[in-house]
Every structure is written in C-alpha cells, then in structure tokens.
Enzyme design. Sequence first.
Site, PDB file in Angstrom:
ATOM      1  N   LYS A  13       1.181  -1.100   0.043  1.00  0.00           N
ATOM      2  CA  LYS A  13       0.382  -0.182  -0.280  1.00  0.00           C
ATOM      3  C   LYS A  13       0.421   1.121   0.401  1.00  0.00           C
ATOM      4  O   LYS A  13       0.704   1.778  -0.921  1.00  0.00           O
ATOM      5  CB  LYS A  13      -0.921  -0.107   0.981  1.00  0.00           C
ATOM      6  CG  LYS A  13      -1.739  -1.594   1.805  1.00  0.00           C
ATOM      7  CD  LYS A  13      -2.780  -1.425   2.284  1.00  0.00           C
ATOM      8  CE  LYS A  13      -1.981  -1.143   3.470  1.00  0.00           C
ATOM      9  NZ  LYS A  13      -1.798  -2.447   4.824  1.00  0.00           N
ATOM     10  N   ARG A  88     -10.067   1.247   7.885  1.00  0.00           N
ATOM     11  CA  ARG A  88      -9.724   0.288   8.385  1.00  0.00           C
ATOM     12  C   ARG A  88     -10.490  -1.369   9.062  1.00  0.00           C
ATOM     13  O   ARG A  88      -9.669  -2.257   9.739  1.00  0.00           O
ATOM     14  CB  ARG A  88      -8.769  -0.190   8.928  1.00  0.00           C
ATOM     15  CG  ARG A  88      -7.157  -1.315   8.981  1.00  0.00           C
ATOM     16  CD  ARG A  88      -6.293  -0.795   9.946  1.00  0.00           C
ATOM     17  NE  ARG A  88      -5.456  -0.090   9.477  1.00  0.00           N
ATOM     18  CZ  ARG A  88      -3.951  -0.527   9.019  1.00  0.00           C
ATOM     19  NH1 ARG A  88      -3.850  -1.726   9.525  1.00  0.00           N
ATOM     20  NH2 ARG A  88      -3.189   0.345   8.788  1.00  0.00           N
ATOM     21  N   ARG A 122      11.486  -5.819   5.059  1.00  0.00           N
ATOM     22  CA  ARG A 122      11.610  -4.261   5.010  1.00  0.00           C
ATOM     23  C   ARG A 122      11.930  -2.977   6.020  1.00  0.00           C
ATOM     24  O   ARG A 122      12.439  -3.349   7.108  1.00  0.00           O
ATOM     25  CB  ARG A 122       9.899  -3.446   5.216  1.00  0.00           C
ATOM     26  CG  ARG A 122       9.179  -2.271   5.536  1.00  0.00           C
ATOM     27  CD  ARG A 122       7.859  -2.085   5.700  1.00  0.00           C
ATOM     28  NE  ARG A 122       7.674  -2.162   6.547  1.00  0.00           N
ATOM     29  CZ  ARG A 122       5.930  -2.444   6.659  1.00  0.00           C
ATOM     30  NH1 ARG A 122       5.439  -1.597   5.505  1.00  0.00           N
ATOM     31  NH2 ARG A 122       5.729  -3.027   7.332  1.00  0.00           N
ATOM     32  N   ARG A 155      10.799  -1.239  11.280  1.00  0.00           N
ATOM     33  CA  ARG A 155       9.328  -0.204  11.903  1.00  0.00           C
ATOM     34  C   ARG A 155       9.834  -1.752  13.390  1.00  0.00           C
ATOM     35  O   ARG A 155       9.668  -2.539  13.497  1.00  0.00           O
ATOM     36  CB  ARG A 155       8.660  -0.646  11.727  1.00  0.00           C
ATOM     37  CG  ARG A 155       7.756   0.300  10.854  1.00  0.00           C
ATOM     38  CD  ARG A 155       6.495   0.406   9.921  1.00  0.00           C
ATOM     39  NE  ARG A 155       5.910   0.018  10.183  1.00  0.00           N
ATOM     40  CZ  ARG A 155       4.946  -0.482   9.585  1.00  0.00           C
ATOM     41  NH1 ARG A 155       4.410   0.759   7.903  1.00  0.00           N
ATOM     42  NH2 ARG A 155       3.395  -0.572   9.727  1.00  0.00           N
ATOM     43  N   ARG A 166      -1.327  -8.435  13.420  1.00  0.00           N
ATOM     44  CA  ARG A 166      -1.790  -7.827  12.383  1.00  0.00           C
ATOM     45  C   ARG A 166      -2.407  -8.785  10.850  1.00  0.00           C
ATOM     46  O   ARG A 166      -3.141  -7.499  10.843  1.00  0.00           O
ATOM     47  CB  ARG A 166      -0.697  -6.814  11.678  1.00  0.00           C
ATOM     48  CG  ARG A 166      -0.053  -5.668  12.877  1.00  0.00           C
ATOM     49  CD  ARG A 166       1.310  -4.842  12.416  1.00  0.00           C
ATOM     50  NE  ARG A 166       1.777  -5.040  11.610  1.00  0.00           N
ATOM     51  CZ  ARG A 166       2.578  -4.753  10.650  1.00  0.00           C
ATOM     52  NH1 ARG A 166       3.929  -5.304  11.305  1.00  0.00           N
ATOM     53  NH2 ARG A 166       2.374  -3.922   9.438  1.00  0.00           N
TER      54      ARG A 166
HETATM   55  P1  AP5 Z   1       4.279  -1.529   2.275  1.00  0.00           P
HETATM   56  O1  AP5 Z   1       3.834  -0.668   1.290  1.00  0.00           O
HETATM   57  O2  AP5 Z   1       5.369  -0.694   3.481  1.00  0.00           O
HETATM   58  O3  AP5 Z   1       3.010  -2.469   2.299  1.00  0.00           O
HETATM   59  P2  AP5 Z   1       2.404  -1.726   3.132  1.00  0.00           P
HETATM   60  O4  AP5 Z   1       1.407  -2.371   2.950  1.00  0.00           O
HETATM   61  O5  AP5 Z   1       2.171  -0.278   3.458  1.00  0.00           O
HETATM   62  O6  AP5 Z   1       2.581  -3.320   4.231  1.00  0.00           O
HETATM   63  P3  AP5 Z   1       2.385  -2.176   6.236  1.00  0.00           P
HETATM   64  O7  AP5 Z   1       3.202  -3.139   6.721  1.00  0.00           O
HETATM   65  O8  AP5 Z   1       2.691  -0.116   6.148  1.00  0.00           O
HETATM   66  O9  AP5 Z   1       0.800  -1.992   6.363  1.00  0.00           O
HETATM   67  P4  AP5 Z   1       0.328  -2.359   8.258  1.00  0.00           P
HETATM   68  O10 AP5 Z   1      -1.414  -1.966   7.689  1.00  0.00           O
HETATM   69  O11 AP5 Z   1       0.458  -3.174   8.792  1.00  0.00           O
HETATM   70  O12 AP5 Z   1       0.799  -0.899   8.015  1.00  0.00           O
HETATM   71  P5  AP5 Z   1       0.338   0.564   8.735  1.00  0.00           P
HETATM   72  O13 AP5 Z   1       1.613   1.409   8.685  1.00  0.00           O
HETATM   73  O14 AP5 Z   1      -0.914   1.320   7.515  1.00  0.00           O
HETATM   74  O15 AP5 Z   1       5.156  -2.749   1.347  1.00  0.00           O
HETATM   75  C1  AP5 Z   1       6.088  -4.048   2.678  1.00  0.00           C
HETATM   76  C2  AP5 Z   1       7.794  -4.026   2.134  1.00  0.00           C
HETATM   77  O16 AP5 Z   1       7.507  -5.118   0.610  1.00  0.00           O
HETATM   78  C3  AP5 Z   1       8.471  -3.058   1.930  1.00  0.00           C
HETATM   79  O17 AP5 Z   1       9.907  -3.381   2.383  1.00  0.00           O
HETATM   80  C4  AP5 Z   1       8.623  -2.891   0.015  1.00  0.00           C
HETATM   81  O18 AP5 Z   1       9.811  -2.324  -0.443  1.00  0.00           O
HETATM   82  C5  AP5 Z   1       8.458  -4.344  -0.041  1.00  0.00           C
HETATM   83  N1  AP5 Z   1       7.652  -4.801  -1.315  1.00  0.00           N
HETATM   84  C6  AP5 Z   1       6.814  -3.291  -1.667  1.00  0.00           C
HETATM   85  N2  AP5 Z   1       5.671  -4.216  -3.057  1.00  0.00           N
HETATM   86  C7  AP5 Z   1       6.547  -5.079  -3.243  1.00  0.00           C
HETATM   87  C8  AP5 Z   1       6.412  -6.497  -4.542  1.00  0.00           C
HETATM   88  N3  AP5 Z   1       5.362  -5.776  -5.474  1.00  0.00           N
HETATM   89  N4  AP5 Z   1       7.481  -6.533  -4.853  1.00  0.00           N
HETATM   90  C9  AP5 Z   1       8.698  -6.553  -3.874  1.00  0.00           C
HETATM   91  N5  AP5 Z   1       7.672  -5.871  -2.238  1.00  0.00           N
HETATM   92  C10 AP5 Z   1       7.802  -4.981  -2.210  1.00  0.00           C
HETATM   93  O19 AP5 Z   1      -0.249   0.693  10.136  1.00  0.00           O
HETATM   94  C11 AP5 Z   1       1.425   0.463  11.492  1.00  0.00           C
HETATM   95  C12 AP5 Z   1      -0.564   0.864  12.240  1.00  0.00           C
HETATM   96  O20 AP5 Z   1      -0.879   1.607  12.442  1.00  0.00           O
HETATM   97  C13 AP5 Z   1      -1.553  -0.098  12.904  1.00  0.00           C
HETATM   98  O21 AP5 Z   1      -0.967  -1.609  13.458  1.00  0.00           O
HETATM   99  C14 AP5 Z   1      -2.459   0.092  13.767  1.00  0.00           C
HETATM  100  O22 AP5 Z   1      -1.836  -0.107  15.150  1.00  0.00           O
HETATM  101  C15 AP5 Z   1      -2.116   1.254  13.357  1.00  0.00           C
HETATM  102  N6  AP5 Z   1      -3.237   1.988  11.835  1.00  0.00           N
HETATM  103  C16 AP5 Z   1      -2.679   2.392  11.246  1.00  0.00           C
HETATM  104  N7  AP5 Z   1      -4.150   2.330  10.297  1.00  0.00           N
HETATM  105  C17 AP5 Z   1      -5.204   2.848  11.453  1.00  0.00           C
HETATM  106  C18 AP5 Z   1      -6.739   3.017  11.140  1.00  0.00           C
HETATM  107  N8  AP5 Z   1      -7.319   2.995  10.311  1.00  0.00           N
HETATM  108  N9  AP5 Z   1      -7.311   2.161  12.053  1.00  0.00           N
HETATM  109  C19 AP5 Z   1      -6.482   1.738  13.632  1.00  0.00           C
HETATM  110  N10 AP5 Z   1      -5.416   1.586  13.609  1.00  0.00           N
HETATM  111  C20 AP5 Z   1      -4.309   1.592  12.590  1.00  0.00           C
HETATM  112 MG    MG Z   2       2.429   0.993   5.118  1.00  0.00          MG
END
Ligand code: AP5
Ligand code: MG
Length: 209
Positions: A13, A88, A122, A155, A166
């Site tokens: 994402k 979410r 990552r 992270r 998660r």
């Molecule tokens: P990356 O692009 O970082 O993936 P992502 O989908 O963004 O994954 P996240 O782990 O950031 O999602 P998340 O939902 O757990 O975390 P968030 O920060 O939103 O890609 C991952 C890796 O793969 C990278 O190294 C990249 O280089 C590589 N990659 C990407 N695409 C690739 C491909 N096609 N091929 C090969 N490699 C690739 O949330 C974190 C925390 O915040 C949550 O756990 C929660 O506590 C809180 N939070 C956030 N939003 C909310 C909400 N709406 N409500 C409540 N709590 C929330």
């Molecule tokens: Mg992300």
Amino acid sequence: MRIVLLGAQGSGKGTQAEKLSAELNIPHISTGDIFRDNIKRGTELGRLVKEYADKGLLVPDEVTIRIMRARLEQEDCSNGFILDGFPRNMKQAKALEEFSSVDRAISLEISDEEAVRRIAGRRNCPKCGRLYHMVYNPPKEDELCDVCHVKLVQRDDDKPEAIKRRLGIYHKETEPLKDFYKEKGVLLLVDGSQGINDVFSGIMKALSS
Ligand code: AP5
Ligand code: MG
C-alpha cells in the site's frame, strides 16, 4: 479521484501510494505514517497511540476517525487523495462516508506467506521515510538510504509476534471492506504479488478500465 487502498500488511500500500501520488498529483495519506510521525515527535497523540501500534493492535476508532476527518478537510485534499490504511474496519468505513465519498477502492491481493516475507525484509529511512526491501528493493549501499545516506531502520511493529497479530486483524476486520466497496461498485482487485512496477501497471490499468 478519491482512492482507498486496501490490502494486508506488506501488500505494498505504502509503496504503490507513493507512486500513485506522484502520477496523479494528489496527496498520499497514511494513518500509519501519521501515527509513527507523532510517536517519533513525542506528541500527545503519539503517546496515546504508541502502545497500540507497537503491539500491532488497532488504534481506537474515535481517535483515528477524528484525525482523518481533520486531515481530509485540508486544502491539499480538494482534488482527491489516496488513503493508505484507512478505513480499516466497518466502523471507520461508515464514518468516512459521512465526510467523504470514495471513487475507487483498490485491493492489493497477496498471500499471508508473501506478506510475512515482505514485512521481514522491510527497512525505511529514519530521515526521509523512503521504503526499501533488503531483497526485493535493496538500497545501493548496504543498509544506507540512497538519498540521505543514513542507516536504515526496521519498524517497531515488524517483529514476528506483532506481524501475526496484524494479519489476524486484517482478515477479521479489514478484509470484509472488500464486500462493502464491491456492493458500492467501486472495488478493483489487483494482483499484488508481482514486482513493484507490474503492480503499479496493474493499478493504472484497473483505474482506466
Ligand atoms: P509496504 O508498501 O510497506 O506495504 P504496506 O501495505 O504499506 O504494509 P504496512 O505494513 O505498512 O501496512 P500496515 O497496514 O500493517 O501498516 P500501517 O502503517 O498502515 O511494503 C512492504 C515491504 O515490501 C517493503 O519493504 C517494500 O519495499 C516491499 N514491497 C512492496 N511492494 C513490493 C512488490 N510488489 N514486490 C516486492 N517487494 C515489495 O499501520 C501500522 C499501525 O498503525 C497499525 O498496526 C495500527 O496500530 C495503526 N493504524 C494504522 N491505521 C489505522 C487505522 N485506520 N485504525 C486503527 N489503527 C491504525
Ligand atoms: Mg504502509
């Protein structure tokens, strides 16, 4: 264009939102990035959300919804936005409907096994936030940001126990949003298991169809 990006942890994402934001010239808004930035700066919000985020638990809906409502009211969102990590769960999706419509919900589809591989490798730059993967998208010099040349970090919630939690929350609470947006006729499914540029092409193709 008001876009919601759905997909498991590690589905790409953040990676794709960055590219889409540059292509479509609309802001990339990541709830996770907003929370991590506040944790790093030690703000009141940061102190409130840290214990949830580090453990891989969702931050309480009231807090998240309040932050996003205020963010989407800002001037730079007037031509659209890309939401990464919000909504979410069903409560957040219904709240979002009260303050904005959604034109497209793009779900990046990957297996849990691939999600774990992506998250484990990552790293990001603590200075500019640029994302890397030690195997799929490595920095030019080992463990250093290509732009800032500072040491990359992992992270706090990318530890095995938090990753498992998660992914469980994703399947239980976030995945049902695919049906919610499908019923509204705005859901697009994209194969997220391909390389970064192929996933991006898949998104652009889906958006233009
Ligand atoms: P990356 O692009 O970082 O993936 P992502 O989908 O963004 O994954 P996240 O782990 O950031 O999602 P998340 O939902 O757990 O975390 P968030 O920060 O939103 O890609 C991952 C890796 O793969 C990278 O190294 C990249 O280089 C590589 N990659 C990407 N695409 C690739 C491909 N096609 N091929 C090969 N490699 C690739 O949330 C974190 C925390 O915040 C949550 O756990 C929660 O506590 C809180 N939070 C956030 N939003 C909310 C909400 N709406 N409500 C409540 N709590 C929330
Ligand atoms: Mg992300």
